[in-house]
Design an enzyme around this catalytic site. Structure first.
Site, PDB file in Angstrom:
ATOM      1  CE  LYS A 162      -3.662   2.359   2.364  1.00 47.73           C
ATOM      2  NZ  LYS A 162      -4.570   2.417   3.684  1.00 47.73           N
ATOM      3  NE  ARG A 172      -5.870   9.391   3.078  1.00 49.29           N
ATOM      4  CZ  ARG A 172      -4.482   9.696   2.899  1.00 49.29           C
ATOM      5  NH1 ARG A 172      -3.898  10.935   2.756  1.00 49.29           N
ATOM      6  NH2 ARG A 172      -3.736   8.652   2.946  1.00 49.29           N
ATOM      7  CE  LYS A 186      -4.278   7.973   6.434  1.00 51.41           C
ATOM      8  NZ  LYS A 186      -5.251   7.069   6.184  1.00 51.41           N
ATOM      9  CD  GLU A 202       6.212  -3.641   4.134  1.00 49.37           C
ATOM     10  OE1 GLU A 202       5.405  -4.379   4.621  1.00 49.37           O
ATOM     11  OE2 GLU A 202       6.826  -2.503   4.852  1.00 49.37           O
ATOM     12  CE  LYS A 217      -6.114   1.554  -0.395  1.00 51.73           C
ATOM     13  NZ  LYS A 217      -6.566   1.569   0.917  1.00 51.73           N
ATOM     14  CB  SER A 243     -11.596   7.145  -3.665  1.00 55.95           C
ATOM     15  OG  SER A 243     -10.170   7.500  -3.054  1.00 55.95           O
ATOM     16  CE1 TYR A 281     -14.949   2.974  -2.895  1.00 55.88           C
ATOM     17  CE2 TYR A 281     -12.730   3.175  -4.282  1.00 55.88           C
ATOM     18  CZ  TYR A 281     -13.559   3.005  -2.970  1.00 55.88           C
ATOM     19  OH  TYR A 281     -12.605   3.208  -1.918  1.00 55.88           O
TER      20      TYR A 281
HETATM   21  C1  PBG Z   1      -7.690   3.542   5.443  1.00 54.77           C
HETATM   22  C2  PBG Z   1      -7.925   3.177   3.996  1.00 54.77           C
HETATM   23  C3  PBG Z   1      -7.809   4.015   2.965  1.00 54.77           C
HETATM   24  C4  PBG Z   1      -8.295   3.299   1.892  1.00 54.77           C
HETATM   25  C5  PBG Z   1      -8.698   2.071   2.019  1.00 54.77           C
HETATM   26  N1  PBG Z   1      -8.547   2.039   3.398  1.00 54.77           N
HETATM   27  C6  PBG Z   1      -7.539   5.533   2.843  1.00 54.77           C
HETATM   28  C7  PBG Z   1      -5.954   5.794   3.494  1.00 54.77           C
HETATM   29  O1  PBG Z   1      -5.006   4.999   3.451  1.00 54.77           O
HETATM   30  O2  PBG Z   1      -5.643   7.024   3.716  1.00 54.77           O
HETATM   31  C8  PBG Z   1      -8.353   4.118   0.333  1.00 54.77           C
HETATM   32  C9  PBG Z   1      -9.075   3.589  -0.413  1.00 54.77           C
HETATM   33  C10 PBG Z   1      -9.344   4.528  -1.750  1.00 54.77           C
HETATM   34  O3  PBG Z   1      -8.980   5.597  -1.808  1.00 54.77           O
HETATM   35  O4  PBG Z   1     -10.338   4.224  -2.442  1.00 54.77           O
HETATM   36  N2  PBG Z   1      -6.803   2.692   6.137  1.00 54.77           N
END
Ligand code: PBG
Length: 290
Positions: A162, A172, A186, A202, A217, A243, A281
């Site tokens: 990730k 968010r 983050k 990882e 991701k 997203s 989505y």
């Molecule tokens: C939270 C989480 C996130 C997403 C899935 N779980 C956001 C982040 O890490 O800030 C993102 C999913 C998306 O953007 O569709 N831990």
């Protein structure tokens, strides 16, 4: 699916066609999804500000929003496979995935809460737990806790690769963690997108700790990562069209800038790279087309 303590639907401005959904209409929504032939859903809670705190304690409340929804869905649609995120960001007042202290997330203290959250989700009936928090060592500790509490069939889908990506912006907004997070990034716990070898490292760790499935991701900007992971490990590898990717493509389609076929083209690129399953989505629209 974004769920919220409201009645009916609330449009998410940043994600055309996607809404936050109240529990009163959730079963109708699930029925529609089920009838389209979609076998699995991922569910994300939008938590009221009054329930957020520094440590995300609401995350393991057995009667919180997400546990209640999971119980309802499992009662009515027992073979719908439910994926539940394990991370604290919907529940923390600062919007981070773990306990935040001096500009850093406290790894081990966070995992203690993630374990409690995992057990509550498994008890509610989640089939797949998806740690998306990126703490080190959490997969192994969650796996142990599940074994010790007799949740031997609960699957772990690790968000192993990730990246610290700008493509999560609309999510968010959807879960209202953006304003809490502010300008904080983050990047101390999500991965540097300039680095691809780290993703393999990882994944190797997460497999060793007991992950059944790994996730990459975002999706389309990271096809090389999906390909390398699948080539090296041959493990079930999922891709998340996040997203920002969804928003970009669906905005361009609704503006008439691109043909609606590009959504499927983008999803097929993930499959071509080696993804065994795709979290998107666009699932409802795409299954209508397919
Ligand atoms: C939270 C989480 C996130 C997403 C899935 N779980 C956001 C982040 O890490 O800030 C993102 C999913 C998306 O953007 O569709 N831990």
């Amino acid at each position: 699916i974004f769920i919220k303590d409201i009645s009916g639907f609330e449009k998410i401005e940043s994600m055309p066609g996607i809404s936050r959904i109240g529990l009163d209409v959730l079963m109708d929504e699930i029925k529609e999804i089920y009838d389209l032939g979609i076998k699995s859903i991922a569910i994300f809670p939008v938590v009221d500000g009054s329930k957020k705190d520094e440590k995300g304690n609401e995350s393991y409340n057995e009667s919180n929003l997400v546990c209640t929804a999971i119980r309802d869905i499992k009662k009515n649609f027992p073979d719908m496979v439910i994926i539940a995120d394990v991370a604290l960001d919907p529940y923390t007042s600062h919007g981070h995935d773990g306990i935040y202290h001096d500009n850093y997330v406290l790894n081990d203290e966070t995992i203690e809460i993630l374990i409690k959250q995992s057990l509550s989700l498994a008890k509610a009936g989640a089939d797949i737990l998806a740690p998306s928090d990126m703490m080190d060592g959490r997969v192994g500790l969650i796996r142990n806790a599940l074994e010790n509490n007799n949740y031997k069939n609960t699957i772990i889908l690790s968000y192993a690769a990730k990246f610290s990506s700008g493509f999560y912006g609309p999510f968010r907004n959807a879960v209202n963690s953006a304003s809490n997070l502010g300008d904080n990034s983050k990047s101390t716990y999500q991965m540097d997108y300039a680095n691809s070898d780290e993703a393999l490292h990882e994944v190797a760790l997460d497999i060793k700790e007991g992950a059944d499935i790994v996730m990459v991701k975002p999706g389309m900007p990271y096809l090389d990562i999906i390909f390398r992971i699948k080539e090296v490990f041959k493990i079930p590898t999922f891709a998340y069209q996040v997203s920002g990717e969804y928003a970009m493509i669906s905005q361009a389609i609704s503006n008439g800038l691109l043909d609606k076929k590009v959504m499927l083209e983008s999803l097929l690129s993930l499959k071509r790279a080696g993804a065994d399953a795709i979290l998107t989505y666009a699932a409802k629209e795409i299954s209508k087309e397919l």
